[in-house]
Each structure stands twice: as C-alpha cells, then as structure tokens.
Scaffold this motif. Structure first.
Motif, PDB file in Angstrom:
ATOM      1  N   ILE A 267       9.284  11.095   4.757  1.00 26.80           N
ATOM      2  CA  ILE A 267       7.881  10.796   4.470  1.00 26.80           C
ATOM      3  C   ILE A 267       7.856   9.692   3.430  1.00 26.80           C
ATOM      4  O   ILE A 267       8.602   9.733   2.448  1.00 26.80           O
ATOM      5  N   ASN A 268       7.023   8.702   3.677  1.00 24.87           N
ATOM      6  CA  ASN A 268       6.883   7.588   2.750  1.00 24.87           C
ATOM      7  C   ASN A 268       5.410   7.320   2.484  1.00 24.87           C
ATOM      8  O   ASN A 268       4.564   7.642   3.322  1.00 24.87           O
ATOM      9  N   PHE A 269       5.158   6.685   1.361  1.00 27.13           N
ATOM     10  CA  PHE A 269       3.761   6.421   1.005  1.00 27.13           C
ATOM     11  C   PHE A 269       3.064   5.588   2.069  1.00 27.13           C
ATOM     12  O   PHE A 269       1.863   5.751   2.313  1.00 27.13           O
TER      13      PHE A 269
ATOM     14  N   HIS B  14      17.147  -1.702  -2.505  1.00 29.76           N
ATOM     15  CA  HIS B  14      18.203  -2.713  -2.356  1.00 29.76           C
ATOM     16  C   HIS B  14      17.615  -4.115  -2.289  1.00 29.76           C
ATOM     17  O   HIS B  14      18.012  -5.017  -3.041  1.00 29.76           O
ATOM     18  N   TYR B  15      16.625  -4.330  -1.408  1.00 31.36           N
ATOM     19  CA  TYR B  15      16.118  -5.714  -1.298  1.00 31.36           C
ATOM     20  C   TYR B  15      15.365  -6.133  -2.554  1.00 31.36           C
ATOM     21  O   TYR B  15      15.415  -7.292  -2.967  1.00 31.36           O
ATOM     22  N   LEU B  16      14.672  -5.160  -3.187  1.00 34.88           N
ATOM     23  CA  LEU B  16      13.924  -5.517  -4.406  1.00 34.88           C
ATOM     24  C   LEU B  16      14.865  -5.985  -5.519  1.00 34.88           C
ATOM     25  O   LEU B  16      14.557  -6.926  -6.242  1.00 34.88           O
TER      26      LEU B  16
ATOM     27  N   VAL C 286       5.902   6.728 -15.854  1.00 40.72           N
ATOM     28  CA  VAL C 286       5.662   7.955 -15.083  1.00 40.72           C
ATOM     29  C   VAL C 286       4.426   8.643 -15.656  1.00 40.72           C
ATOM     30  O   VAL C 286       3.987   8.310 -16.760  1.00 40.72           O
ATOM     31  N   SER C 287       3.934   9.660 -14.930  1.00 43.01           N
ATOM     32  CA  SER C 287       2.700  10.309 -15.393  1.00 43.01           C
ATOM     33  C   SER C 287       2.937  11.615 -16.150  1.00 43.01           C
ATOM     34  O   SER C 287       2.011  12.107 -16.796  1.00 43.01           O
ATOM     35  N   THR C 288       4.133  12.196 -16.064  1.00 41.74           N
ATOM     36  CA  THR C 288       4.362  13.478 -16.750  1.00 41.74           C
ATOM     37  C   THR C 288       5.716  13.495 -17.451  1.00 41.74           C
ATOM     38  O   THR C 288       6.620  12.713 -17.103  1.00 41.74           O
TER      39      THR C 288
ATOM     40  N   SER D 187       4.547  -0.802  -7.763  1.00 45.02           N
ATOM     41  CA  SER D 187       4.157  -0.186  -6.486  1.00 45.02           C
ATOM     42  C   SER D 187       2.852   0.588  -6.646  1.00 45.02           C
ATOM     43  O   SER D 187       2.387   1.203  -5.703  1.00 45.02           O
ATOM     44  N   VAL D 188       2.280   0.565  -7.851  1.00 45.90           N
ATOM     45  CA  VAL D 188       1.071   1.348  -8.111  1.00 45.90           C
ATOM     46  C   VAL D 188      -0.170   0.510  -7.772  1.00 45.90           C
ATOM     47  O   VAL D 188      -1.146   1.007  -7.229  1.00 45.90           O
ATOM     48  N   GLY D 189      -0.121  -0.777  -8.057  1.00 44.90           N
ATOM     49  CA  GLY D 189      -1.157  -1.683  -7.568  1.00 44.90           C
ATOM     50  C   GLY D 189      -2.383  -1.775  -8.454  1.00 44.90           C
ATOM     51  O   GLY D 189      -2.317  -2.235  -9.596  1.00 44.90           O
TER      52      GLY D 189
ATOM     53  N   LEU E 275       4.894  -7.180  -6.605  1.00 43.92           N
ATOM     54  CA  LEU E 275       3.899  -6.170  -6.220  1.00 43.92           C
ATOM     55  C   LEU E 275       4.300  -5.664  -4.843  1.00 43.92           C
ATOM     56  O   LEU E 275       4.224  -6.399  -3.863  1.00 43.92           O
ATOM     57  N   TYR E 276       4.759  -4.398  -4.763  1.00 41.56           N
ATOM     58  CA  TYR E 276       5.275  -3.948  -3.463  1.00 41.56           C
ATOM     59  C   TYR E 276       4.590  -2.684  -2.954  1.00 41.56           C
ATOM     60  O   TYR E 276       5.043  -2.099  -1.970  1.00 41.56           O
ATOM     61  N   GLY E 277       3.477  -2.265  -3.564  1.00 43.01           N
ATOM     62  CA  GLY E 277       2.790  -1.076  -3.047  1.00 43.01           C
ATOM     63  C   GLY E 277       1.404  -0.936  -3.626  1.00 43.01           C
ATOM     64  O   GLY E 277       0.969  -1.742  -4.478  1.00 43.01           O
ATOM     65  N   ASN E 278       0.703   0.095  -3.141  1.00 46.29           N
ATOM     66  CA  ASN E 278      -0.714   0.313  -3.511  1.00 46.29           C
ATOM     67  C   ASN E 278      -1.005   1.780  -3.787  1.00 46.29           C
ATOM     68  O   ASN E 278      -2.026   2.294  -3.349  1.00 46.29           O
ATOM     69  N   ALA E 279      -0.128   2.496  -4.468  1.00 47.33           N
ATOM     70  CA  ALA E 279      -0.328   3.946  -4.613  1.00 47.33           C
ATOM     71  C   ALA E 279      -1.680   4.281  -5.233  1.00 47.33           C
ATOM     72  O   ALA E 279      -2.269   5.315  -4.925  1.00 47.33           O
TER      73      ALA E 279
ATOM     74  N   THR F 150       7.591  -6.998   1.804  1.00 44.56           N
ATOM     75  CA  THR F 150       7.682  -5.752   2.585  1.00 44.56           C
ATOM     76  C   THR F 150       9.088  -5.638   3.186  1.00 44.56           C
ATOM     77  O   THR F 150       9.720  -6.657   3.524  1.00 44.56           O
ATOM     78  N   LEU F 151       9.523  -4.402   3.312  1.00 45.72           N
ATOM     79  CA  LEU F 151      10.885  -4.127   3.809  1.00 45.72           C
ATOM     80  C   LEU F 151      11.149  -4.804   5.143  1.00 45.72           C
ATOM     81  O   LEU F 151      12.236  -5.325   5.381  1.00 45.72           O
ATOM     82  N   PHE F 152      10.149  -4.771   6.021  1.00 44.98           N
ATOM     83  CA  PHE F 152      10.322  -5.285   7.381  1.00 44.98           C
ATOM     84  C   PHE F 152      11.010  -6.662   7.379  1.00 44.98           C
ATOM     85  O   PHE F 152      11.922  -6.920   8.146  1.00 44.98           O
TER      86      PHE F 152
HETATM   87  P1  NDP Z   1       6.516   7.748  -4.574  1.00 38.98           P
HETATM   88  O1  NDP Z   1       7.439   8.886  -4.428  1.00 38.98           O
HETATM   89  O2  NDP Z   1       6.830   6.708  -5.596  1.00 38.98           O
HETATM   90  O3  NDP Z   1       5.064   8.302  -4.829  1.00 38.98           O
HETATM   91  C1  NDP Z   1       4.069   7.470  -5.340  1.00 38.98           C
HETATM   92  C2  NDP Z   1       3.960   7.597  -6.862  1.00 38.98           C
HETATM   93  O4  NDP Z   1       3.032   6.631  -7.317  1.00 38.98           O
HETATM   94  C3  NDP Z   1       3.424   8.925  -7.361  1.00 38.98           C
HETATM   95  O5  NDP Z   1       4.377   9.949  -7.439  1.00 38.98           O
HETATM   96  C4  NDP Z   1       2.867   8.541  -8.713  1.00 38.98           C
HETATM   97  O6  NDP Z   1       3.885   8.627  -9.709  1.00 38.98           O
HETATM   98  C5  NDP Z   1       2.519   7.049  -8.550  1.00 38.98           C
HETATM   99  N1  NDP Z   1       1.071   6.836  -8.623  1.00 38.98           N
HETATM  100  C6  NDP Z   1       0.436   6.113  -9.565  1.00 38.98           C
HETATM  101  N2  NDP Z   1      -0.875   6.138  -9.384  1.00 38.98           N
HETATM  102  C7  NDP Z   1      -1.103   6.923  -8.309  1.00 38.98           C
HETATM  103  C8  NDP Z   1      -2.290   7.333  -7.646  1.00 38.98           C
HETATM  104  N3  NDP Z   1      -3.505   6.943  -8.054  1.00 38.98           N
HETATM  105  N4  NDP Z   1      -2.170   8.147  -6.583  1.00 38.98           N
HETATM  106  C9  NDP Z   1      -0.959   8.539  -6.147  1.00 38.98           C
HETATM  107  N5  NDP Z   1       0.202   8.162  -6.731  1.00 38.98           N
HETATM  108  C10 NDP Z   1       0.126   7.359  -7.817  1.00 38.98           C
HETATM  109  O7  NDP Z   1       6.328   7.055  -3.137  1.00 38.98           O
HETATM  110  P2  NDP Z   1       7.370   6.149  -2.331  1.00 38.98           P
HETATM  111  O8  NDP Z   1       8.666   6.085  -3.030  1.00 38.98           O
HETATM  112  O9  NDP Z   1       7.319   6.555  -0.906  1.00 38.98           O
HETATM  113  O10 NDP Z   1       6.685   4.736  -2.395  1.00 38.98           O
HETATM  114  C11 NDP Z   1       6.454   4.141  -3.668  1.00 38.98           C
HETATM  115  C12 NDP Z   1       5.613   2.917  -3.484  1.00 38.98           C
HETATM  116  O11 NDP Z   1       6.393   1.904  -2.912  1.00 38.98           O
HETATM  117  C13 NDP Z   1       4.375   3.094  -2.600  1.00 38.98           C
HETATM  118  O12 NDP Z   1       3.322   2.363  -3.158  1.00 38.98           O
HETATM  119  C14 NDP Z   1       4.822   2.461  -1.306  1.00 38.98           C
HETATM  120  O13 NDP Z   1       3.773   1.967  -0.556  1.00 38.98           O
HETATM  121  C15 NDP Z   1       5.727   1.360  -1.802  1.00 38.98           C
HETATM  122  N6  NDP Z   1       6.727   0.932  -0.853  1.00 38.98           N
HETATM  123  C16 NDP Z   1       6.718  -0.371  -0.471  1.00 38.98           C
HETATM  124  C17 NDP Z   1       7.659  -0.851   0.376  1.00 38.98           C
HETATM  125  C18 NDP Z   1       7.685  -2.298   0.674  1.00 38.98           C
HETATM  126  O14 NDP Z   1       8.620  -2.782   1.335  1.00 38.98           O
HETATM  127  N7  NDP Z   1       6.702  -3.064   0.232  1.00 38.98           N
HETATM  128  C19 NDP Z   1       8.659   0.030   0.991  1.00 38.98           C
HETATM  129  C20 NDP Z   1       8.630   1.385   0.475  1.00 38.98           C
HETATM  130  C21 NDP Z   1       7.677   1.812  -0.400  1.00 38.98           C
HETATM  131  P3  NDP Z   1       3.410   9.014 -11.208  1.00 38.98           P
HETATM  132  O15 NDP Z   1       2.778  10.375 -11.070  1.00 38.98           O
HETATM  133  O16 NDP Z   1       4.630   9.016 -12.021  1.00 38.98           O
HETATM  134  O17 NDP Z   1       2.413   7.956 -11.591  1.00 38.98           O
END
Ligand code: NDP
Length: 322
Positions: free
Chosen positions: A39-41, A126-128, A169-171, A213-215, A234-238, A262-264
């Motif tokens: 499972i991935n984000f 690895h790529y990052l 990190v958050s905790t 990756s938080v965005g 900037l590699y994500g939008n969590a 992006t990994l692709f």
């Molecule tokens: P994670 O296990 O890192 O989970 C996401 C983490 O983001 C959470 O545990 C949390 O950590 C943090 N976070 C901060 N703000 C929020 C929010 N508002 N809601 C939810 N989470 C938040 O996920 P992955 O390892 O699967 O992926 C990490 C990131 O990398 C994602 O954004 C993903 O899209 C990106 N990604 C990008 C790739 C690319 O090639 N561009 C490839 C793989 C992943 P905390 O509680 O410590 O803040």
C-alpha cells in the motif's frame, strides 16, 4: 478471484472488495499470484481522484508474489519463480498480469512483503538520493514524514552517503523510529516551527536538499530551509497538493533548484529498474538497509488500511495480504 476495486472516486469507503475474472496474460505478460501487495500513499490519491485514472479500476501499484503462468513470448521468468514489481496497476487482487519487463526476481532471503516494500518505496528513496539530487558526504538533508514508508528508507540511504539528516515527524514514537534509522536530529513539526529549528541546527546556514512529500503544509517553509544553490525536491502531497508557486522567488532565495519528480520516470527503462531494485535488494541482504514492514491487513480490509495510512497511524510499510 477477489480484488479491491474503485468505481467512483471517494473516501476509503469507495473501495469495493469483490469477485472479478483472473486476468489473462498477453504474449509478453506474466500472471503473478500476489502474496503481498504494497500500500502506498499514491493509492489514496488514485482512489480519491486527486490523480485521475480510468474507472473502474483495481488499485495497487506493487506486489511480491509467485509466477503462476507466463505468456508465449516471455523468456526471463517461469512458473514458480519468486518475483516483485512496481508501476503496474492492479496489485490489490489475488492475481495480477504484469509485463515481463516490469518484473524483477526476488532474491532468496527477501520475503514477499519485503519485496513489495523494496520496489516502490525503496526505488523511490534510491532515485531521490542517487539521481534527483545525488547526496554527497558532508551534505545536510531535510526529510519530512521521516518515519513513513519512504522516509525511513531515505534516512538510511542519506546516512550511507555520508550526509547529516534532519527529519520531521508528528509524534514522539515516530521520532524514535527516525532516530533509530539514523536521523541526526528530529523535529516534531506538529508542535515546533521546523524552519526555525532547521536554521538553529545548521547555524543559520540551511540544508543542501529538502525532500518534501507532505506538500501543501510544508512546501513554503521547506524552500526557506535551503542554503544557496539548494535543491527543493517536492515528491508528494500527503497534506494536499501545492497549487501556487512563483518561480521568480527561487532567484533571490539563492538560485535554488525546484523539481517535482515521480518514480515512473526513474525506472522507465529496464536498466534503471534493475540498477535501483538491485541496489535496494543488495543493501537489504548486506544488512545496510532495514525495512520496517509492520502493518499487515487482509485484502478484504483495504478500507481500514487506507484509513490508517491517511490518518497518520502507520510507520514504515503497509501490506495487504490476499
Ligand atoms: P507515508 O508512510 O510517509 O505516510 C504519509 C505520512 O505523511 C504520514 O505518516 C504523516 O507522517 C505525513 N503527513 C503529513 N501531513 C499529513 C496529512 N495531512 N495527512 C496524512 N499524512 C500526513 O507514505 P508513503 O511512504 O507511502 O509515501 C510518502 C509520500 O511520498 C507520499 O506523499 C507519496 O505520495 C510520496 N511518494 C512519491 C513518489 C514519487 O515518485 N513522487 C513515490 C512514492 C511515494 P507524520 O505523522 O510524521 O507527519
């Protein structure tokens, strides 16, 4: 076979656990019996519609499993082989049809779950660290979501390259994990202003590279943590996507670089895929890279798994088992 499908974009409840036909592999495809789906984000972005995909769709972009059957033109794999892959849709299922050139052999001693964890998140770290910005000895790096799936791996790779690492990190529990992975400093960005802390830790200098990756909630401050000629990756939008940015601001802030990789694109050819996955598997075998595969959910509970990931309840890798 059972599969987890999305017919309309939505929250975790938009996923349906249902029966569909086992895919029939084409001439260059391999039918993989999925033992562990990662499972991935990104799966949550595809489910919600932040990243649009043709619907209905079976979610999931990586797995480890066993070759069940091969197409007539497949030469690299045979029935019974242990394999892993990423960047092919449909892993949340009992079987997946995968183009031969996307598969890699899973070395002995690496479990299916580790294989799944190594492919998408491992190859991303690895790529990052090797390509988007090639970390050098003496560099300083800022890594957000440092206890997450990618985060824990990226810390270790940055330390292997000789960098100093500041994680966020958050905790406090997550902070412990980030420190155990090698982070030199960890900031609780949910409680403390991370930009101020990064400046303090680096004596006002800032870091060479910020991996964000938080965005939405971190982007602007991450840029302000960079030193002259620094790299903003900037590699994500969590926390949500970054939608507004003025490139002219990069100049006065120190001629900064900004990329949105992006990994692709970094495993688009066979050579890159073999290089990155090979390094990751070798580092695991040599004990240099530790995978944290802690959260297992049955395939039927994909909804709960997504809630946990999006609710910041997980650390390291989350796996679905058919
Ligand atoms: P994670 O296990 O890192 O989970 C996401 C983490 O983001 C959470 O545990 C949390 O950590 C943090 N976070 C901060 N703000 C929020 C929010 N508002 N809601 C939810 N989470 C938040 O996920 P992955 O390892 O699967 O992926 C990490 C990131 O990398 C994602 O954004 C993903 O899209 C990106 N990604 C990008 C790739 C690319 O090639 N561009 C490839 C793989 C992943 P905390 O509680 O410590 O803040």
């Amino acid at each position: 076979m059972k599969a987890v499908r999305v017919k309309e974009y939505g929250g975790p409840e938009a996923m349906c656990y249902e029966d569909i036909d086992v895919p029939s592999p084409g001439a260059n495809d391999v039918l993989v019996k999925v033992e562990a789906a990662g499972i991935n984000f990104i799966d949550t972005y595809q489910r919600s519609g932040l990243y649009q995909i043709p619907l209905p769709a079976t979610l999931g972009l990586e797995a480890g499993g066993i070759v069940e059957e091969v197409g007539s033109d497949v030469s690299l794999f045979k029935a019974g082989d242990r394999v892993a892959y990423t960047n092919v849709a449909g892993a949340y299922a009992e079987y997946a049809s995968v183009p031969e050139d996307k598969l890699v052999a899973l070395p002995d001693g690496v479990s299916f779950a580790e294989g799944a964890a190594a492919m998408l998140q491992g190859c991303t770290a690895h790529y990052l660290s090797q390509s988007t910005y090639k970390i050098k000895s003496g560099d300083s790096c800022l890594i957000h979501a440092a206890a997450g799936g990618v985060g824990l791996l990226l810390i270790q790779m940055a330390k292997m390259a000789g960098a100093s690492v500041i994680g966020t990190v958050s905790t406090e529990e997550k902070a412990e994990l980030a420190r155990a992975a090698g982070a030199d400093e960890v900031i609780l960005y949910s409680e403390t202003d991370f930009e101020t802390e990064v400046k303090r830790i680096t004596d006002g200098k800032g870091v060479n590279v910020a991996y964000d990756s938080v965005g939405k909630t971190t982007f602007d401050k991450s840029i302000d943590c960079l030193q002259r000629l620094g790299y903003m990756v900037l590699y994500g939008n969590a926390s949500g996507p970054v939608t507004e940015f003025n490139p002219a601001t990069l100049g006065p802030k120190g001629s900064l670089f900004l990329t949105r990789p992006t990994l692709f694109d970094y495993v688009a050819d066979r050579e890159s895929l073999e290089w990155r996955s090979g390094d990751v598997f070798n580092w695991i075998a040599e004990g240099k890279l530790k995978l944290r595969v802690e959260h297992f959910f049955p395939l039927s509970e994909a909804e709960e798994a997504h809630r946990a990931l999006e609710g910041r309840k997980t650390t390291g890798k989350v796996i679905l088992t058919p």
